[in-house]
Enzyme design. Sequence first.
Site, PDB file in Angstrom:
ATOM      1  CG  HIS A 114      -9.327   1.112  -0.630  1.00  0.00           C
ATOM      2  ND1 HIS A 114      -8.647   0.976   0.663  1.00  0.00           N
ATOM      3  CD2 HIS A 114     -10.474   1.198  -0.241  1.00  0.00           C
ATOM      4  CE1 HIS A 114      -9.508   0.758   1.559  1.00  0.00           C
ATOM      5  NE2 HIS A 114     -10.734   0.897   1.272  1.00  0.00           N
TER       6      HIS A 114
ATOM      7  CB  SER B  72      -0.953  -0.071   1.135  1.00  0.00           C
ATOM      8  OG  SER B  72      -1.333   1.281   1.359  1.00  0.00           O
TER       9      SER B  72
ATOM     10  CG  MET C 141     -10.965   4.218   2.193  1.00  0.00           C
ATOM     11  SD  MET C 141      -9.389   4.204   3.126  1.00  0.00           S
ATOM     12  CE  MET C 141      -8.197   4.107   1.571  1.00  0.00           C
TER      13      MET C 141
ATOM     14  CG  HIS D 235      -4.179  -1.126  -1.606  1.00  0.00           C
ATOM     15  ND1 HIS D 235      -5.236  -1.954  -1.819  1.00  0.00           N
ATOM     16  CD2 HIS D 235      -4.385  -0.354  -0.436  1.00  0.00           C
ATOM     17  CE1 HIS D 235      -6.407  -1.426  -1.040  1.00  0.00           C
ATOM     18  NE2 HIS D 235      -5.717  -0.300  -0.430  1.00  0.00           N
TER      19      HIS D 235
ATOM     20  CG  ASP E   6      -4.967   2.938   1.038  1.00  0.00           C
ATOM     21  OD1 ASP E   6      -6.031   2.297   0.845  1.00  0.00           O
ATOM     22  OD2 ASP E   6      -4.105   2.401   1.400  1.00  0.00           O
TER      23      ASP E   6
ATOM     24  CG  MET F 209      -7.766   8.043   2.842  1.00  0.00           C
ATOM     25  SD  MET F 209      -6.796   8.108   4.098  1.00  0.00           S
ATOM     26  CE  MET F 209      -6.108   6.531   4.043  1.00  0.00           C
TER      27      MET F 209
ATOM     28  CG  MET G 225     -12.029  -1.443   5.261  1.00  0.00           C
ATOM     29  SD  MET G 225     -10.414  -1.071   4.269  1.00  0.00           S
ATOM     30  CE  MET G 225      -9.608  -0.435   5.616  1.00  0.00           C
TER      31      MET G 225
ATOM     32  CG  ASP H 104      -6.500  -2.027   3.258  1.00  0.00           C
ATOM     33  OD1 ASP H 104      -5.660  -1.916   3.690  1.00  0.00           O
ATOM     34  OD2 ASP H 104      -7.114  -1.133   2.517  1.00  0.00           O
TER      35      ASP H 104
END
Length: 234
Positions: A78, A20, A80, A45, A47, A49, A149, A184
């Site tokens: 991913h 990640s 979020m 990966h 992330d 946000m 998660m 994750d």
Amino acid sequence: MAVSHLLEDLHRAVPLIAPSLLACDLANLGREVRRVEEAGAEILHLDIMDGHFVPNLSFGLPVVEAVRRVTHLPLDVHLMISEPGRYLKRFRDAGADLLTIHIEVAPEPGELLEEIHALGAGAGLSLNPPTPVRLVEPYLDHCDLVLVMSVMPGFGGQEFDETALDKLRRLDSVRESNLLLSVDGGVNPETIGRCAGAGADILVAGTAFFSHEDYPQRLAELTSLARTAKDVQV
Ligand code: DX5
Ligand code: ZN
């Protein structure tokens, strides 16, 4: 590569460690991506946000584009974010191969998952630790991936939440063979075996991966722990 081939390749290669990038040296992003690729990782990966769905901001479209320019590895993005529907096409255009949305912001995610497919990407659905697994079960046919998660999303370096294991076991028992299971948060040498044994195919690792200088060795260690746990399970 067509997403169907990419998914077949991923299925053949499981269990896979997905480093990640949140935990990498972001001041040297291109170099980090190359080092991870040279270490033998088969998926990355990322992330995303928004400071709204999660109480933190990370990176967005320009960073996905930048990573895409320096690697051919599949990008597991991913989301979020509170309004994933507004951004799916843009993340796909930026280079995402897998796009994962959260059920907490899309309680009936069928259409969004199909939109991801229509964009030519793999469709993932994620659930937070307090969210019951039964809420995602009606949508498994729309998914290529379910991301369980094992921390409340928003920050790296948190402690693994054991409730993820029961969810993985449940999903493993009801899934079709073409569904990938991912986990994750807090995945490290202590927890990775239990995750793989419970059914996880893709093990996302931020801190546990990037806190060690020798990436090839770290990748080999984590992969071996995951493989051993899967073999024991079989
Ligand atoms: C958490 C993110 C994770 C994070 C994992 O909000 O979704 O992908 O990078 O970090 P570690 O492995 O440090 O728990
Ligand atoms: Zn993540």
